[in-house]
Design a protein around this motif. Sequence first.
Motif, short mmCIF file in Angstrom:
data_model
loop_
_atom_site.label_atom_id
_atom_site.label_comp_id
_atom_site.label_asym_id
_atom_site.label_seq_id
_atom_site.Cartn_x
_atom_site.Cartn_y
_atom_site.Cartn_z
N UNK A 163 -0.54 2.41 13.11
CA UNK A 163 0.62 1.84 12.82
C UNK A 163 0.58 1.10 11.62
N UNK A 164 1.67 0.48 11.05
CA UNK A 164 1.56 -0.36 9.69
C UNK A 164 0.55 -1.43 9.51
N UNK A 165 0.45 -2.39 10.47
CA UNK A 165 -0.55 -3.34 10.41
C UNK A 165 -1.97 -2.78 10.08
N UNK A 166 -2.24 -1.58 10.44
CA UNK A 166 -3.83 -1.20 10.15
C UNK A 166 -3.65 -0.31 8.77
N UNK A 167 -2.65 0.45 8.74
CA UNK A 167 -2.44 1.15 7.67
C UNK A 167 -2.53 0.53 6.39
N UNK A 168 -1.65 -0.71 6.17
CA UNK A 168 -1.55 -1.60 5.21
C UNK A 168 -2.66 -2.28 4.55
N UNK A 169 -3.69 -2.24 5.52
CA UNK A 169 -4.89 -3.06 4.87
C UNK A 169 -5.55 -1.99 3.94
N UNK A 170 -5.31 -0.88 3.62
CA UNK A 170 -5.81 0.23 2.67
C UNK A 170 -4.98 -0.28 1.27
N UNK A 171 -6.03 -0.43 0.20
CA UNK A 171 -5.16 -0.96 -0.73
C UNK A 171 -4.37 0.19 -1.71
N UNK A 172 -4.66 1.38 -1.44
CA UNK A 172 -3.83 2.44 -1.95
C UNK A 172 -2.84 3.02 -0.94
N UNK A 173 -2.47 2.22 -0.07
CA UNK A 173 -1.87 2.96 1.10
C UNK A 173 -0.48 3.45 0.20
N UNK A 174 0.23 2.97 -0.57
CA UNK A 174 1.34 3.25 -1.00
C UNK A 174 1.25 4.72 -1.81
N UNK A 195 5.79 8.40 14.98
CA UNK A 195 6.52 6.86 15.13
C UNK A 195 5.91 6.16 14.28
N UNK A 196 4.60 5.86 14.40
CA UNK A 196 3.69 5.11 13.41
C UNK A 196 3.97 5.31 12.01
N UNK A 197 4.17 6.45 11.49
CA UNK A 197 4.45 6.98 10.22
C UNK A 197 5.97 6.52 9.99
N UNK A 198 6.90 6.98 10.44
CA UNK A 198 8.20 6.45 10.28
C UNK A 198 8.33 4.98 10.23
N UNK A 199 7.61 4.34 11.36
CA UNK A 199 7.85 2.93 11.43
C UNK A 199 7.12 2.30 10.23
N UNK A 200 6.11 2.55 9.55
CA UNK A 200 5.49 2.29 8.42
C UNK A 200 6.26 2.37 7.27
N UNK A 201 7.23 3.56 7.03
CA UNK A 201 8.11 3.57 5.92
C UNK A 201 9.19 2.67 5.94
N UNK A 202 9.68 2.45 7.17
CA UNK A 202 10.76 1.35 7.41
C UNK A 202 10.14 0.16 7.18
N UNK A 203 9.11 -0.26 7.62
CA UNK A 203 8.66 -1.74 7.85
C UNK A 203 8.19 -2.02 6.08
N UNK A 204 7.77 -1.10 5.59
CA UNK A 204 7.32 -1.57 4.11
C UNK A 204 8.69 -1.50 3.07
N UNK A 205 9.68 -1.09 3.76
CA UNK A 205 10.74 -0.68 2.75
C UNK A 205 10.77 0.14 1.83
N UNK A 206 9.90 1.23 1.97
CA UNK A 206 9.97 2.35 1.06
C UNK A 206 10.57 3.46 1.50
#
Length: 458
Positions: A163-174, A195-206
């Motif tokens: 999920x987003x909270x885990x993925x976005x700890x990675x400095x190069x997640x974008x 769903x984790x992938x889609x949720x990350x896109x939306x939550x990050x606003x990308x």
Amino acid sequence: MSRLVIVSNRVTVPEKGGAAPAGGLAVALRAALEERGGVWMGWSGKSSGVREPAPLDIKVHGNITYALTDLTKTDVEEYYHGFANRVLWPICHYRLDLAEYGRKEMAGYFRVNRFFAQRLAPLIEKDDIIWVHDYHLIPLASELRQMGLKNKIGFFLHIPWPPADVLFTMPVHEQIMRGLSQYDLVGFQTVHDLDNFGGGLVREGIGERLDDNKFSTYGRTFKGGFYSISIETKEFAEFARKAASNVMVRKARQSVEGRNLIIGVDRLDYSKGITQRIDAFERFITTNPAHQNKVTYLQITPKSRSEVPEYEQMQRTVAEQAGRVNGAIGTVDWVPIRYINRSVARPVLAGLYRLARIGLVTPLRDGMNLVAKEYVAAQDPDDPGVLVLSRFAGAARELTGALLVNPYDIEGTAHAIARGLTMSLEERKQRWEKMMDHLLKHDINRWCDDFLQDLARS
């Protein structure tokens, strides 16, 4: 029909004489390549200090061209041992505490993906369909697009997507998300990963999710889907039936001396929950004294990535833990845990699955887990064993006849072991038939066909 081009970190080349490689995935991909004609490219497994790479090692078997490339020792250290297995692997398995990000390793990861693209591009024909596998090669499509390739390119992730909270700890997640956007179809193991992938896109606003399986981000629209990988169910069941006469399997049956066999089979990895499983087995014995000297727990755990310090430490930890438990609850004529730290031949493994009353598959996090499916397929229909399965394995979404456990709950897992050993034959058959029917319908060939059909329509 378009040619198929498969790219993976490692390539499974047929053995001498053209024999099919062991394992359902390799068999299915090889069959798809034979049908369409095509190329399978990846790392040869060889490394050297030479900066200029040797020419691709081309091997032709029937309708398939295998293209193998060497890497430098620096490449292997930075791309494979470094970023792929010390950043992406732990983060995708929710282990932020073990992720060790380094700019040098990150640069090596993207550099090797560019190198793969440069070696692959001359082999690509206009109508080829390209299928890229797993976390080692996420940026590959981006590199190919920059080189002007317009082919349809699909990607399948064999491990979980966090999920987003885990993925976005990675400095190069974008950069990782941008890389995935360059594929025409991105496949995950389960709907939760999707769903984790889609949720990350939306939550990050990308980006945005246009519908259940379509996404828009970084100026591209592409499809996503979940495709639960499986095994060659019917073939493996027959394999296990015949394995009962294997010499090593007969010796194993004699050596347990009428005791119930509990089996665990895992690559040595911190995501597999092996230490928690040993704790659960010990708790089962101490709280169920009637089972003392009546069960044998066989844990088969081949070494894995021993060059990475965390794995070397884990190897020592598991061996010491198994020894401690044997010392604490074993007797003169009973060794409760048999711990094997090497690979076992597949015919022997299939026979051992069939012997075991309990299949203990309790990863802390797993994309799918094919051991669970092999255990089910290997069972004797007239006297099947019981699968005890972590709810955090992707296979738990399909194998609903298993006893689902939380591997962090030692008491709960111990209780499930006890329940499995005392379960009636009628209930065991009902649970097994439900799972086996599903696996016969959803085998490795269907997984392969479903993905390629969706990619062709993307």
